[in-house]
Design a protein around this motif. Structure first.
Motif, PDB file in Angstrom:
ATOM      1  N   LEU A   1       0.833  -1.197   0.000  1.00  0.00           N
ATOM      2  CA  LEU A   1       0.000   0.000   0.000  1.00  0.00           C
ATOM      3  C   LEU A   1       0.871   1.251   0.000  1.00  0.00           C
ATOM      4  O   LEU A   1       0.659   2.166  -0.793  1.00  0.00           O
ATOM      5  N   TYR A   2       1.864   1.294   0.869  1.00  0.00           N
ATOM      6  CA  TYR A   2       2.721   2.477   0.921  1.00  0.00           C
ATOM      7  C   TYR A   2       3.630   2.576  -0.296  1.00  0.00           C
ATOM      8  O   TYR A   2       3.953   3.683  -0.733  1.00  0.00           O
ATOM      9  N   ALA A   3       4.032   1.472  -0.878  1.00  0.00           N
ATOM     10  CA  ALA A   3       4.801   1.520  -2.117  1.00  0.00           C
ATOM     11  C   ALA A   3       3.955   2.162  -3.219  1.00  0.00           C
ATOM     12  O   ALA A   3       4.442   3.010  -3.972  1.00  0.00           O
TER      13      ALA A   3
ATOM     14  N   ALA B   1       4.516   5.896  -4.970  1.00  0.00           N
ATOM     15  CA  ALA B   1       4.646   5.923  -6.436  1.00  0.00           C
ATOM     16  C   ALA B   1       3.537   6.742  -7.089  1.00  0.00           C
ATOM     17  O   ALA B   1       3.507   6.883  -8.309  1.00  0.00           O
ATOM     18  N   GLY B   2       2.610   7.261  -6.283  1.00  0.00           N
ATOM     19  CA  GLY B   2       1.488   8.021  -6.828  1.00  0.00           C
ATOM     20  C   GLY B   2       0.456   7.152  -7.517  1.00  0.00           C
ATOM     21  O   GLY B   2      -0.294   7.617  -8.358  1.00  0.00           O
ATOM     22  N   ASP B   3       0.403   5.882  -7.135  1.00  0.00           N
ATOM     23  CA  ASP B   3      -0.497   4.904  -7.751  1.00  0.00           C
ATOM     24  C   ASP B   3      -1.733   4.689  -6.878  1.00  0.00           C
ATOM     25  O   ASP B   3      -1.822   3.710  -6.144  1.00  0.00           O
ATOM     26  N   GLY B   4      -2.675   5.619  -6.944  1.00  0.00           N
ATOM     27  CA  GLY B   4      -3.894   5.519  -6.151  1.00  0.00           C
ATOM     28  C   GLY B   4      -4.705   4.280  -6.477  1.00  0.00           C
ATOM     29  O   GLY B   4      -5.254   3.641  -5.589  1.00  0.00           O
ATOM     30  N   ALA B   5      -4.767   3.917  -7.741  1.00  0.00           N
ATOM     31  CA  ALA B   5      -5.507   2.716  -8.139  1.00  0.00           C
ATOM     32  C   ALA B   5      -4.878   1.471  -7.519  1.00  0.00           C
ATOM     33  O   ALA B   5      -5.579   0.551  -7.103  1.00  0.00           O
TER      34      ALA B   5
ATOM     35  N   ARG C   1      -6.750  -1.227  -4.960  1.00  0.00           N
ATOM     36  CA  ARG C   1      -6.839  -2.666  -5.247  1.00  0.00           C
ATOM     37  C   ARG C   1      -6.473  -3.513  -4.029  1.00  0.00           C
ATOM     38  O   ARG C   1      -6.898  -4.652  -3.914  1.00  0.00           O
ATOM     39  N   LEU C   2      -5.699  -2.966  -3.116  1.00  0.00           N
ATOM     40  CA  LEU C   2      -5.265  -3.707  -1.926  1.00  0.00           C
ATOM     41  C   LEU C   2      -6.279  -3.641  -0.782  1.00  0.00           C
ATOM     42  O   LEU C   2      -6.115  -4.320   0.229  1.00  0.00           O
ATOM     43  N   MET C   3      -7.314  -2.825  -0.928  1.00  0.00           N
ATOM     44  CA  MET C   3      -8.247  -2.575   0.166  1.00  0.00           C
ATOM     45  C   MET C   3      -9.565  -3.308  -0.025  1.00  0.00           C
ATOM     46  O   MET C   3     -10.064  -3.434  -1.137  1.00  0.00           O
ATOM     47  N   ASP C   4     -10.127  -3.740   1.091  1.00  0.00           N
ATOM     48  CA  ASP C   4     -11.451  -4.346   1.111  1.00  0.00           C
ATOM     49  C   ASP C   4     -12.502  -3.235   1.016  1.00  0.00           C
ATOM     50  O   ASP C   4     -12.219  -2.077   1.360  1.00  0.00           O
ATOM     51  N   ASP C   5     -13.696  -3.556   0.586  1.00  0.00           N
ATOM     52  CA  ASP C   5     -14.767  -2.556   0.463  1.00  0.00           C
ATOM     53  C   ASP C   5     -15.091  -1.864   1.787  1.00  0.00           C
ATOM     54  O   ASP C   5     -15.479  -0.705   1.799  1.00  0.00           O
ATOM     55  N   ASP C   6     -14.935  -2.567   2.917  1.00  0.00           N
ATOM     56  CA  ASP C   6     -15.296  -1.964   4.204  1.00  0.00           C
ATOM     57  C   ASP C   6     -14.068  -1.508   4.997  1.00  0.00           C
ATOM     58  O   ASP C   6     -14.072  -1.449   6.212  1.00  0.00           O
TER      59      ASP C   6
END
Length: 79
Positions: A12-14, A18-22, A26-31
């Motif tokens: 997530l921090y990488a 890197a400015g990669d919000g997408a 992708r690493l996060m759950d909906d909740d």
């Protein structure tokens, strides 16, 4: 103990640095619950998506250093 939470926080921090919000999303759950100290506590992927989109333009020339990653079960943070 599973190394999965540490792997996710590191990835997530990488993505963040890197400015990669997408990539972050992708690493996060909906909740998901995300806390950016001094800025926001966000509940759910939609709030995080809006925040990341807003913050993207503010992350230029940022000197952001992670000194330590702490993991407690499924909860992780970076200092």
């Amino acid at each position: 103990m599973s190394e999965e939470p540490r792997r996710v926080v590191e990835a997530l921090y990488a993505s963040f640095l890197a400015g990669d919000g997408a990539g972050m999303l992708r690493l996060m759950d909906d909740d998901v619950e995300v806390r950016f100290l001094g800025q926001a506590t966000l509940h759910g992927i939609d709030e995080v998506r809006d925040f990341v989109a807003f913050e993207a333009g503010l992350l230029t020339n940022l000197d952001f250093r992670i000194r330590k990653i702490l993991i407690d079960g499924e909860i992780g943070c970076a200092i």
